[in-house]
Design a protein around this motif. Structure first.
Motif, mmCIF file in Angstrom:
data_model
loop_
_atom_site.group_PDB
_atom_site.id
_atom_site.type_symbol
_atom_site.label_atom_id
_atom_site.label_comp_id
_atom_site.label_asym_id
_atom_site.label_seq_id
_atom_site.Cartn_x
_atom_site.Cartn_y
_atom_site.Cartn_z
ATOM 1 N N GLN A 83 0.859 -1.180 0.000
ATOM 2 C CA GLN A 83 0.000 0.000 0.000
ATOM 3 C C GLN A 83 0.892 1.225 0.000
ATOM 4 O O GLN A 83 1.824 1.320 0.803
ATOM 5 N N LYS A 84 0.609 2.145 -0.903
ATOM 6 C CA LYS A 84 1.411 3.352 -0.994
ATOM 7 C C LYS A 84 1.193 4.222 0.246
ATOM 8 O O LYS A 84 0.064 4.437 0.670
ATOM 9 N N ILE A 85 2.287 4.698 0.823
ATOM 10 C CA ILE A 85 2.213 5.592 1.973
ATOM 11 C C ILE A 85 2.542 6.993 1.492
ATOM 12 O O ILE A 85 3.664 7.282 1.107
ATOM 13 N N ASN A 86 1.541 7.837 1.472
ATOM 14 C CA ASN A 86 1.734 9.237 1.110
ATOM 15 C C ASN A 86 2.116 10.029 2.344
ATOM 16 O O ASN A 86 1.911 9.593 3.475
ATOM 17 N N ALA A 87 2.657 11.202 2.110
ATOM 18 C CA ALA A 87 2.916 12.152 3.192
ATOM 19 C C ALA A 87 2.032 13.366 2.950
ATOM 20 O O ALA A 87 1.750 13.736 1.805
ATOM 21 N N TYR A 88 1.589 13.961 4.028
ATOM 22 C CA TYR A 88 0.702 15.125 3.942
ATOM 23 C C TYR A 88 1.318 16.290 4.696
ATOM 24 O O TYR A 88 1.745 16.139 5.840
ATOM 25 N N LEU A 89 1.369 17.415 4.034
ATOM 26 C CA LEU A 89 1.774 18.657 4.673
ATOM 27 C C LEU A 89 0.490 19.310 5.167
ATOM 28 O O LEU A 89 -0.427 19.566 4.383
ATOM 29 N N ILE A 90 0.415 19.526 6.472
ATOM 30 C CA ILE A 90 -0.735 20.183 7.077
ATOM 31 C C ILE A 90 -0.267 21.560 7.523
ATOM 32 O O ILE A 90 0.720 21.680 8.253
ATOM 33 N N GLY A 91 -0.965 22.584 7.081
ATOM 34 C CA GLY A 91 -0.630 23.948 7.463
ATOM 35 C C GLY A 91 -1.761 24.572 8.252
ATOM 36 O O GLY A 91 -2.921 24.479 7.857
ATOM 37 N N HIS A 92 -1.430 25.153 9.386
ATOM 38 C CA HIS A 92 -2.375 25.926 10.195
ATOM 39 C C HIS A 92 -1.953 27.383 10.054
ATOM 40 O O HIS A 92 -0.797 27.721 10.335
ATOM 41 N N ILE A 93 -2.867 28.243 9.630
ATOM 42 C CA ILE A 93 -2.498 29.565 9.130
ATOM 43 C C ILE A 93 -3.381 30.645 9.747
ATOM 44 O O ILE A 93 -4.593 30.474 9.872
ATOM 45 N N THR A 94 -2.758 31.774 10.090
ATOM 46 C CA THR A 94 -3.474 32.993 10.424
ATOM 47 C C THR A 94 -2.925 34.093 9.526
ATOM 48 O O THR A 94 -1.734 34.421 9.592
ATOM 49 N N ILE A 95 -3.769 34.623 8.667
ATOM 50 C CA ILE A 95 -3.350 35.630 7.689
ATOM 51 C C ILE A 95 -3.188 36.977 8.383
ATOM 52 O O ILE A 95 -4.089 37.435 9.091
ATOM 53 N N LYS A 96 -2.027 37.613 8.159
ATOM 54 C CA LYS A 96 -1.746 38.942 8.723
ATOM 55 C C LYS A 96 -1.926 40.042 7.687
ATOM 56 O O LYS A 96 -2.346 41.142 8.023
ATOM 57 N N ASP A 97 -1.566 39.767 6.440
ATOM 58 C CA ASP A 97 -1.618 40.756 5.366
ATOM 59 C C ASP A 97 -2.240 40.088 4.134
ATOM 60 O O ASP A 97 -1.559 39.339 3.421
ATOM 61 N N PRO A 98 -3.531 40.329 3.876
ATOM 62 C CA PRO A 98 -4.209 39.653 2.766
ATOM 63 C C PRO A 98 -3.565 39.865 1.391
ATOM 64 O O PRO A 98 -3.558 38.949 0.570
ATOM 65 N N GLU A 99 -3.026 41.046 1.124
ATOM 66 C CA GLU A 99 -2.395 41.285 -0.172
ATOM 67 C C GLU A 99 -1.123 40.449 -0.328
ATOM 68 O O GLU A 99 -0.889 39.856 -1.378
ATOM 69 N N LYS A 100 -0.303 40.417 0.704
ATOM 70 C CA LYS A 100 0.912 39.599 0.638
ATOM 71 C C LYS A 100 0.571 38.114 0.619
ATOM 72 O O LYS A 100 1.244 37.325 -0.035
ATOM 73 N N TRP A 101 -0.495 37.735 1.330
ATOM 74 C CA TRP A 101 -0.927 36.346 1.317
ATOM 75 C C TRP A 101 -1.362 35.938 -0.090
ATOM 76 O O TRP A 101 -1.035 34.851 -0.561
ATOM 77 N N ALA A 102 -2.083 36.813 -0.779
ATOM 78 C CA ALA A 102 -2.504 36.529 -2.155
ATOM 79 C C ALA A 102 -1.290 36.370 -3.067
ATOM 80 O O ALA A 102 -1.264 35.480 -3.928
ATOM 81 N N GLU A 103 -0.279 37.195 -2.870
ATOM 82 C CA GLU A 103 0.942 37.068 -3.676
ATOM 83 C C GLU A 103 1.648 35.754 -3.384
ATOM 84 O O GLU A 103 2.066 35.039 -4.298
ATOM 85 N N TYR A 104 1.776 35.411 -2.115
ATOM 86 C CA TYR A 104 2.404 34.141 -1.721
ATOM 87 C C TYR A 104 1.650 32.969 -2.350
ATOM 88 O O TYR A 104 2.259 32.081 -2.946
ATOM 89 N N ARG A 105 0.339 32.959 -2.218
ATOM 90 C CA ARG A 105 -0.472 31.868 -2.770
ATOM 91 C C ARG A 105 -0.308 31.752 -4.274
ATOM 92 O O ARG A 105 -0.298 30.651 -4.820
ATOM 93 N N SER A 106 -0.159 32.894 -4.959
ATOM 94 C CA SER A 106 -0.019 32.857 -6.414
ATOM 95 C C SER A 106 1.328 32.277 -6.846
ATOM 96 O O SER A 106 1.464 31.824 -7.971
ATOM 97 N N ARG A 107 2.288 32.280 -5.958
ATOM 98 C CA ARG A 107 3.641 31.825 -6.310
ATOM 99 C C ARG A 107 4.001 30.451 -5.761
ATOM 100 O O ARG A 107 4.873 29.766 -6.303
ATOM 101 N N VAL A 108 3.369 30.024 -4.675
ATOM 102 C CA VAL A 108 3.814 28.802 -4.001
ATOM 103 C C VAL A 108 3.494 27.535 -4.791
ATOM 104 O O VAL A 108 4.238 26.563 -4.741
ATOM 105 N N GLY A 109 2.400 27.518 -5.539
ATOM 106 C CA GLY A 109 2.026 26.319 -6.288
ATOM 107 C C GLY A 109 3.108 25.833 -7.239
ATOM 108 O O GLY A 109 3.338 24.628 -7.366
#
Length: 100
Positions: free
Chosen positions: A3-29
């Motif tokens: 059985q394949k064992i995957n790994a999962y990255l779990i992130g718990h997040i509190t957004i401080k700056d929505p504009e910078k968060w949008a930029e980060y999200r657009s680049r991290v993928g």
């Protein structure tokens, strides 16, 4: 039966700056794809049923294995985004492996 064992990255997040968060999200993928990462869930907190939870958002990304998660996190492409991430949000990132 293997059985394949995957790994999962779990992130718990509190957004401080929505504009910078949008930029980060657009680049991290683009940094996740080369390591076989696949976004499973990105969502906002609704309620806590048990215990304490201090963040407002969460994400789950599936990777082929824990080495892929670590390699992604330590890659030059992702490391270059960390200063932006730290300005955009408070975050806890954890790695979990699926259990057969």
């Amino acid at each position: 039966m293997n059985q394949k064992i995957n790994a999962y990255l779990i992130g718990h997040i509190t957004i401080k700056d929505p504009e910078k968060w949008a930029e980060y999200r657009s680049r991290v993928g683009a940094t996740i794809a080369p390591w076989g990462g696949d976004l499973v869930c990105r969502g906002k907190w609704i309620s806590t049923l048990c215990g304490e939870h201090n963040h407002t958002n969460a994400l789950v990304i599936r990777f082929p294995d824990s080495d892929a998660v670590s390699s992604w996190y330590n890659s030059p492409d992702y490391q270059a985004l960390i200063p932006l991430r730290e300005q955009a949000a408070d975050m806890v990132l954890e790695i979990y492996e699926s259990v057969p």
